[in-house]
Write a protein that holds these residues in place. Structure first.
Motif, short mmCIF file in Angstrom:
data_model
loop_
_atom_site.label_atom_id
_atom_site.label_comp_id
_atom_site.label_asym_id
_atom_site.label_seq_id
_atom_site.Cartn_x
_atom_site.Cartn_y
_atom_site.Cartn_z
N SER A 70 31.19 -4.31 60.06
CA SER A 70 31.69 -3.13 60.52
C SER A 70 29.98 -1.97 59.37
O SER A 70 29.86 -2.17 57.88
N MET A 71 28.90 -1.42 60.14
CA MET A 71 28.76 -0.90 59.82
C MET A 71 28.19 0.29 60.13
O MET A 71 29.01 1.18 61.28
N VAL A 72 27.79 1.43 59.44
CA VAL A 72 27.97 3.20 59.82
C VAL A 72 26.79 3.41 61.03
O VAL A 72 25.83 3.37 60.45
N SER A 73 27.07 3.31 61.60
CA SER A 73 26.37 3.98 62.72
C SER A 73 24.71 5.03 62.20
O SER A 73 25.30 6.69 61.13
N ASN A 74 23.92 5.59 62.94
CA ASN A 74 22.61 5.70 62.32
C ASN A 74 22.60 6.87 63.06
O ASN A 74 21.92 7.39 63.05
N THR A 75 23.32 7.10 64.03
CA THR A 75 23.26 8.29 65.13
C THR A 75 24.15 9.10 63.97
O THR A 75 24.56 9.00 63.15
N SER A 76 23.95 10.60 65.29
CA SER A 76 24.93 11.62 64.67
C SER A 76 26.59 11.76 65.35
O SER A 76 26.53 12.66 65.79
N ALA A 77 26.87 10.41 65.58
CA ALA A 77 27.76 10.21 66.34
C ALA A 77 28.78 10.94 64.95
O ALA A 77 29.32 10.29 64.01
N ILE A 78 30.44 10.94 65.14
CA ILE A 78 30.80 11.21 64.72
C ILE A 78 32.37 10.63 64.52
O ILE A 78 32.88 9.72 66.27
N GLY A 79 32.28 9.76 64.09
CA GLY A 79 33.58 8.87 63.90
C GLY A 79 35.43 9.44 63.81
O GLY A 79 36.24 8.79 64.18
N GLY A 80 35.00 10.48 63.21
CA GLY A 80 36.43 11.05 63.22
C GLY A 80 36.77 12.21 62.56
O GLY A 80 35.27 12.77 62.06
N THR A 81 37.51 13.05 62.21
CA THR A 81 37.81 14.44 61.88
C THR A 81 38.54 14.79 60.58
O THR A 81 39.59 13.27 61.06
N VAL A 82 38.63 15.47 59.74
CA VAL A 82 39.99 15.98 58.68
C VAL A 82 40.02 16.62 59.22
O VAL A 82 39.57 18.21 59.08
N GLU A 83 41.61 16.78 58.87
CA GLU A 83 42.16 17.94 59.24
C GLU A 83 41.82 19.02 58.39
O GLU A 83 41.61 19.05 56.65
N ASN A 84 42.52 19.67 58.81
CA ASN A 84 41.60 21.28 57.84
C ASN A 84 39.90 21.57 57.82
O ASN A 84 40.35 23.25 56.71
N TYR A 85 39.25 20.96 58.02
CA TYR A 85 38.65 21.17 58.38
C TYR A 85 38.09 21.59 59.27
O TYR A 85 38.01 21.82 60.54
N PRO A 86 36.20 22.25 59.52
CA PRO A 86 35.75 23.23 60.57
C PRO A 86 35.93 21.93 62.17
O PRO A 86 36.41 22.58 63.14
N ALA A 87 35.72 20.60 61.88
CA ALA A 87 34.83 20.42 62.81
C ALA A 87 36.32 19.87 64.12
O ALA A 87 36.91 20.10 64.72
N ALA A 88 38.48 19.26 62.44
CA ALA A 88 39.33 19.32 63.07
C ALA A 88 39.92 20.42 64.00
O ALA A 88 40.05 20.26 65.27
N GLN A 89 39.11 22.05 63.87
CA GLN A 89 39.78 23.13 63.90
C GLN A 89 38.86 23.42 65.32
O GLN A 89 39.58 24.64 65.54
N ALA A 90 37.53 22.89 65.31
CA ALA A 90 37.14 23.03 66.59
C ALA A 90 37.08 23.01 67.99
O ALA A 90 37.03 22.36 69.15
N GLY A 91 38.03 21.27 67.33
CA GLY A 91 38.64 20.16 69.00
C GLY A 91 37.88 19.28 68.13
O GLY A 91 37.99 19.09 69.89
N LEU A 92 36.50 18.87 67.88
CA LEU A 92 35.63 17.64 68.04
C LEU A 92 36.59 16.96 67.94
O LEU A 92 37.59 16.50 67.12
N GLN A 93 35.70 15.80 68.50
CA GLN A 93 37.10 14.52 68.90
C GLN A 93 35.65 12.77 67.74
O GLN A 93 34.42 13.65 68.49
#
Length: 351
Positions: A121-144
């Protein structure tokens, strides 16, 4: 499922302890020590077989095992040939060291198996999202997971590091984002959160993790690296707690069983990884200079080698008694910490 979790705990811990004792057994045989009993488990014998003076036994309770050597107990040692305490100091060190060494060899094998079967497992060097944290902006905005962040507040980002750099000074500020999802791109506005620890801007996202295949040699090298890293992290953590006089957060038997039950439930990959981590912990703990455990005995025999005088059985007996008290104290402290984590401390007014 509960039966599976119980089997996962009992067989897993039993296997790790058995491997530890197997290391002592092999080293004892190499040094021509009379091994009286080599057993898998504890309690009454289910099966036993005697060969060349050694009783091999399968016990009723499959939780670990033991290797009973002639002359190992100071009260029973006669000083005769084939007894553990009659050996030269360096051979006694080898037998004591072989148990922790076996746990480390097992850990390397398990880590290597993980890398070989499930990949690296290697962290991608891109700006792709692997997951969101509950109650934070990304999750509230519906990012996937899989969404790619192209720009923040008009600033283009291509890597995870660039994204965190842009977010750092924008805590609690509203900013436009350009997101790519699959084949289409869209704009969205989010108010960036403030990280509770660092104070930096945060969206509540985790990086996308990519997996790559690892052959035999690469997985073995990574297995060694993982075992070493786990050891270094543990030693540095304990050293920091000792220096700062803070109570270390260590898991006792209750905590270990709880984590093993969860790992058994979550899948084979997590279960094997946990076995590897516990195997490192078991090997490391037994190398600590605590009387009675392997590391404490190694220190004693090093002193014997330096002074060129046999340590008396009386000194060893007292030394072991001190070790029993210390280990009991560690066991009680770790178990109490486990109970506090589970909320039992509220019964005693600690919550």
């Amino acid at each position: 499922m509960i039966i599976l979790q119980i089997l996962g705990i009992v067989l897993g811990l039993g296997f790790l302890i058995f491997i530890h004792e197997l290391g002592h057994f092999i080293a004892a045989k190499m040094c021509k020590i009379r091994v009286l009993t080599f057993a898998l488990g504890f309690g009454p014998d289910i099966f036993k077989y005697e060969y060349k003076g050694t009783k091999y036994a399968l016990k009723a309770v499959p939780l670990g095992g033991f290797c009973a050597m002639a002359g190992e107990n100071p009260d029973e040692a006669t000083g005769g040939e084939g007894e553990y305490l009659s050996l030269p100091w360096y051979k006694k060190i080898w037998i004591a060291f072989s148990g922790p060494l076996s746990n480390y060899i097992l850990a390397v094998f398990l880590f290597a198996f993980l890398f070989n079967v499930w990949g690296v497992s290697m962290v991608s060097n891109t700006s792709a999202i692997g997951g969101t944290v509950e109650n934070y902006p990304a999750a509230q905005a519906g990012l996937q997971p899989g969404d790619i962040i192209n720009s923040i507040d008009g600033i283009s980002v291509n890597t995870w590091l660039q994204m965190t750099d842009v977010l750092r000074d924008r805590a609690e500020k509203e900013a436009p984002f350009v997101i790519t999802r699959g084949t289409y791109t869209f704009d969205i506005t989010m108010t960036i959160a403030k990280h509770p620890v660092t104070g930096a801007g945060a969206l509540g996202v985790v990086p996308f993790v990519e997996k790559s295949e690892a052959g035999f040699f690469k997985s073995t090298a990574l297995g060694c690296e993982a075992a070493i890293s786990q050891t270094i992290m543990t030693v540095l953590y304990l050293a920091d707690k000792i220096i700062t006089w803070e109570k270390p957060d260590i898991a006792g038997p209750v905590g270990i069983m709880q984590v093993m039950a969860k790992a058994t439930k979550s899948g084979m990959e997590d279960y094997i990884r946990l076995l590897a981590i516990i195997s490192v912990a078991l090997g490391l703990f037994n190398l600590f200079p605590i009387p009675l455990v392997d590391g404490g005995m190694i220190i004693l025999f090093i002193v014997e080698g330096i002074t060129r005088k046999k340590i008396s059985t009386k000194v060893i007996s007292v030394y072991n008694t001190i070790g029993i008290v210390l280990i009991a104290a560690i066991f009680i402290f770790a178990t109490y910490s486990d109970l506090l984590r589970l909320g039992i401390g509220k019964l005693f007014g600690n919550g």
